[in-house]
Motif scaffolding. Sequence first.
Motif, PDB file in Angstrom:
ATOM      1  N   SER A  89       0.770  -1.240   0.000  1.00 47.82           N
ATOM      2  CA  SER A  89       0.000   0.000   0.000  1.00 47.82           C
ATOM      3  C   SER A  89       0.802   1.291   0.000  1.00 47.82           C
ATOM      4  CB  SER A  89      -0.938  -0.005   1.193  1.00 47.82           C
ATOM      5  OG  SER A  89      -0.232  -0.396   2.349  1.00 47.82           O
ATOM      6  N   ASP A  93       6.414   4.806  -6.904  1.00 50.79           N
ATOM      7  CA  ASP A  93       7.182   5.821  -7.633  1.00 50.79           C
ATOM      8  C   ASP A  93       7.618   6.975  -6.731  1.00 50.79           C
ATOM      9  OD1 ASP A  93       4.535   6.513  -7.369  1.00 50.79           O
ATOM     10  OD2 ASP A  93       4.454   7.652  -9.234  1.00 50.79           O
ATOM     11  N   LEU A 102       3.907  11.944   3.108  1.00 52.61           N
ATOM     12  CA  LEU A 102       2.506  11.960   2.668  1.00 52.61           C
ATOM     13  C   LEU A 102       1.587  11.474   3.785  1.00 52.61           C
ATOM     14  CD1 LEU A 102       0.253  12.150   0.523  1.00 52.61           C
ATOM     15  CD2 LEU A 102       0.796   9.803  -0.087  1.00 52.61           C
ATOM     16  N   GLY A 105       1.276  13.789   6.607  1.00 48.72           N
ATOM     17  CA  GLY A 105       0.374  14.883   6.256  1.00 48.72           C
ATOM     18  C   GLY A 105      -1.085  14.475   6.361  1.00 48.72           C
TER      19      GLY A 105
ATOM     20  N   GLY B   2      -3.364  21.108   5.382  1.00 45.80           N
ATOM     21  CA  GLY B   2      -2.028  20.548   5.233  1.00 45.80           C
ATOM     22  C   GLY B   2      -2.073  19.226   4.503  1.00 45.80           C
ATOM     23  N   SER B   3      -3.071  18.414   4.849  1.00 45.67           N
ATOM     24  CA  SER B   3      -3.160  17.099   4.210  1.00 45.67           C
ATOM     25  C   SER B   3      -3.502  17.252   2.737  1.00 45.67           C
ATOM     26  CB  SER B   3      -4.199  16.233   4.920  1.00 45.67           C
ATOM     27  OG  SER B   3      -5.494  16.698   4.651  1.00 45.67           O
ATOM     28  N   SER B   6      -0.365  18.077   0.889  1.00 44.19           N
ATOM     29  CA  SER B   6       0.544  16.935   0.702  1.00 44.19           C
ATOM     30  C   SER B   6       0.021  16.021  -0.400  1.00 44.19           C
ATOM     31  CB  SER B   6       0.795  16.171   2.002  1.00 44.19           C
ATOM     32  OG  SER B   6      -0.331  16.108   2.799  1.00 44.19           O
ATOM     33  N   PHE B   7      -1.290  16.016  -0.584  1.00 38.45           N
ATOM     34  CA  PHE B   7      -1.850  15.229  -1.687  1.00 38.45           C
ATOM     35  C   PHE B   7      -1.516  15.820  -3.042  1.00 38.45           C
ATOM     36  CE2 PHE B   7      -4.616  12.715   1.004  1.00 38.45           C
ATOM     37  CZ  PHE B   7      -4.580  11.524   0.306  1.00 38.45           C
ATOM     38  N   ARG B   9       0.985  17.619  -3.735  1.00 37.26           N
ATOM     39  CA  ARG B   9       2.397  17.388  -3.954  1.00 37.26           C
ATOM     40  C   ARG B   9       2.642  15.957  -4.446  1.00 37.26           C
ATOM     41  NH1 ARG B   9       5.713  19.109   0.984  1.00 37.26           N
ATOM     42  NH2 ARG B   9       4.490  17.443   1.912  1.00 37.26           N
ATOM     43  N   LYS B  10       1.931  15.021  -3.817  1.00 34.12           N
ATOM     44  CA  LYS B  10       2.074  13.618  -4.200  1.00 34.12           C
ATOM     45  C   LYS B  10       1.658  13.411  -5.661  1.00 34.12           C
ATOM     46  CE  LYS B  10      -0.953   9.659  -3.774  1.00 34.12           C
ATOM     47  NZ  LYS B  10      -2.173   9.873  -4.500  1.00 34.12           N
ATOM     48  N   LEU B  13       4.214  14.746  -7.961  1.00 35.36           N
ATOM     49  CA  LEU B  13       5.370  13.846  -8.037  1.00 35.36           C
ATOM     50  C   LEU B  13       5.085  12.670  -8.961  1.00 35.36           C
ATOM     51  CD1 LEU B  13       6.668  13.776  -4.357  1.00 35.36           C
ATOM     52  CD2 LEU B  13       7.877  14.598  -6.370  1.00 35.36           C
ATOM     53  N   HIS B  14       3.855  12.121  -8.866  1.00 34.31           N
ATOM     54  CA  HIS B  14       3.503  11.005  -9.749  1.00 34.31           C
ATOM     55  C   HIS B  14       3.709  11.395 -11.206  1.00 34.31           C
ATOM     56  CE1 HIS B  14       2.095   8.352  -6.757  1.00 34.31           C
ATOM     57  NE2 HIS B  14       0.958   8.946  -6.492  1.00 34.31           N
ATOM     58  N   ARG B  17       7.474  11.898 -12.012  1.00 37.41           N
ATOM     59  CA  ARG B  17       8.240  10.644 -12.010  1.00 37.41           C
ATOM     60  C   ARG B  17       7.965   9.802 -13.246  1.00 37.41           C
ATOM     61  NH1 ARG B  17       9.752  10.232  -6.480  1.00 37.41           N
ATOM     62  NH2 ARG B  17      10.764  12.237  -6.372  1.00 37.41           N
ATOM     63  N   GLU B 194      -4.800   3.666  -8.666  1.00 34.33           N
ATOM     64  CA  GLU B 194      -4.773   3.535  -7.201  1.00 34.33           C
ATOM     65  C   GLU B 194      -5.743   2.464  -6.716  1.00 34.33           C
ATOM     66  OE1 GLU B 194      -3.990   6.322  -4.490  1.00 34.33           O
ATOM     67  OE2 GLU B 194      -3.180   7.853  -5.818  1.00 34.33           O
ATOM     68  N   THR B 199      -3.723   1.231  -3.122  1.00 36.05           N
ATOM     69  CA  THR B 199      -3.462   2.407  -2.297  1.00 36.05           C
ATOM     70  C   THR B 199      -4.739   3.197  -2.033  1.00 36.05           C
ATOM     71  OG1 THR B 199      -2.805   3.455  -4.352  1.00 36.05           O
ATOM     72  CG2 THR B 199      -1.047   2.768  -2.882  1.00 36.05           C
ATOM     73  N   LEU B 203      -6.108   4.997   1.429  1.00 39.42           N
ATOM     74  CA  LEU B 203      -6.505   6.400   1.516  1.00 39.42           C
ATOM     75  C   LEU B 203      -7.918   6.522   2.064  1.00 39.42           C
ATOM     76  CD1 LEU B 203      -5.170   7.963  -1.805  1.00 39.42           C
ATOM     77  CD2 LEU B 203      -4.125   7.898   0.448  1.00 39.42           C
ATOM     78  N   VAL B 208      -8.859  11.312   5.450  1.00 41.78           N
ATOM     79  CA  VAL B 208      -9.026  12.275   4.357  1.00 41.78           C
ATOM     80  C   VAL B 208     -10.377  12.076   3.685  1.00 41.78           C
ATOM     81  CG1 VAL B 208      -8.010  13.142   2.249  1.00 41.78           C
ATOM     82  CG2 VAL B 208      -6.562  12.158   3.987  1.00 41.78           C
TER      83      VAL B 208
END
Lengths: 247, 364
Positions: A89, A93, A102, A105, B2-3, B6-7, B9-10, B13-14, B17, B194, B199, B203, B208
């Motif tokens: 989970s 990447d 993450l 957060g 804040g959360s 961070s999402f 940002r994630k 990044l995906h 990448r 996801e 994942t 989540l 969230v």
Amino acid sequence: MNRDKVISVKNLSKKFGEFIAVDRISFEVERGEIFGFLGANGAGKTTAMRMLCGLSYPTSGSGTVAGYDIMTQGEEIKRHIGYMSQRFSLYEDLTVWENIRLYAGIYGLNRRQTLRRTVELLDRLQFRSEIRTRVGSLPLGWKQKLAFSVATLHRPEVVFLDEPTGGVDPVTRRQFWELIYEAAAAGTTVFVTTHYMDEAEYCSRVSIMVDGQIRALDTPTLLKQQFAAKSMDEVFRTLARDAKRGE
Amino acid sequence: MGSFLSFVRKETLHIIRDPRTMLVVLLMPIVQMTLFGFAISTEINNIDFAVVAPNRTSAIRQQVERLAANAYFTYKGFISPKETDEVLRRGETDVVVVFADDYDRKTLSSALSPTDGAAIQLVFDASNPNIAAAGAGYLQQVLSVGGPATLIEPEMHLMYNPQMKSAYNFVPGIMGLIFILICAIMTSVSIVREKETGTMEVLLASPVRPIRIILAKMIPYFALSCINLATILLLARYALDVPISGSTAGIVAISLLYLILALALGLFISTIADTQVMAMLISGMVLMLPVIMLSGMVFPIENMPKILQALSTIVPARWYIAAIRKLMIEGVPFAAVLKEFAILSGMTLALIGIALRKFNDKLE
């Protein structure tokens, strides 16, 4: 309610149309216990676990998790539990640090907490050198340990592990269970499903589900006595023999 | 909050990448614009013509010279009447211009009787009807300037696109297509991925709210699409010479609305599809066909059978393309596309509503 019962459910049921996936199960889990939740595939253990995690609403019954009502306080429950699914989970990447950041957060940890706990976590796993490594390139066993540590990063009252050691070699499984013991010793209740019967021996108490019902619930030692069996494997096979639902 | 950050940002990044996908997304509009704008052109640029003229009078010569001097036509020489069929068959010319024996008399006499027949006959190779039709129209125009004045000669003005450039038609169409494709494919695939990897379940078991997970997914793709919008508008203006005659703010506003609609469509697809391949197929095939066929991008909606016309009204691209055409090419004020704007807004709200409801149902 009794503060020492972290999970307490009564007559919990879940129906999908005519199909009764979970049939009036009742049990309690105490703080700091490692509670093994066993059952063949299709016995309903994942469905039961999803209800406890607030991922699915029960059709009937009642219960509390971490002191919150599973019918009405799903959001509060989610804040106080950790969850690790049977599939890996974390994000492959992203790097180790990015994954940790993450989840920190998501659970609202502040910067200082995040940094401190990250250092602790990496030291415990002896992972410091891997902080900038992408998770996808780690060996599976490392990933699982990391996933467990991330799932308990926010110090949940109870952590749910859905077949956490699937596909992992025996040595890593052993190491994984050491992590579970550490977490339990620190006061985190562990609720774990597994189909490895040797793992069932490690649990404080074990429940066995067959056809949506809990057929047995006790410590591994007492269960073996009760069924006059040498191992948990034998206990399980005795119970599973009269299962009506196939796989 | 804040959360949420961070999402975002994630998700960013995906995307970073996965440089190959990002490259495809950023290059796709450039490739499509170039293809449609330059290569696939319905303009008539190079029509070969041969001439049949039994008497080569000075009037006829004059006409032929005028045609040969025209940039759109290439003169292939005089042929005999018998050769007409053969040169067309062999593809040596696209059209044969046949002058009547008594061309001079027919063009000079002001009192022609209807039984006289035409002074000029145009024989076209219509195996490609587009070239034949467009060429015939243009050839007729050129010939009539130097030829006889008919009694009622219509004077044509081609408004907004006097050179009949196909880029004027394609640019709004490509915009309608690209945004839907990129936004819908990218969001649906990233959500379904996801679900596949598991994942998403983690989540959902976290505190969230699902709506935040979804919103965080959309923001980076929205940003990426904004880059695409800028690329397309710049390419259209400076590479394809499409005038942006209306208000740029209006074009951007309606495009942003359309982007949100496409993102919502992607979310909706993600609730239907269980695998990434499925998501890709649905957004690729199911969306692409109606957008190309029913949006007016290629085939005019007015020419469609009534049923298809009715069907086209539920294709969002139809309204978007119509609005962009008006704003970009005709240069009308934003108020003139309020109808399209309202329809697209309604569709967006409806889609978001349905998609969110389906998404929440899935959790159950």
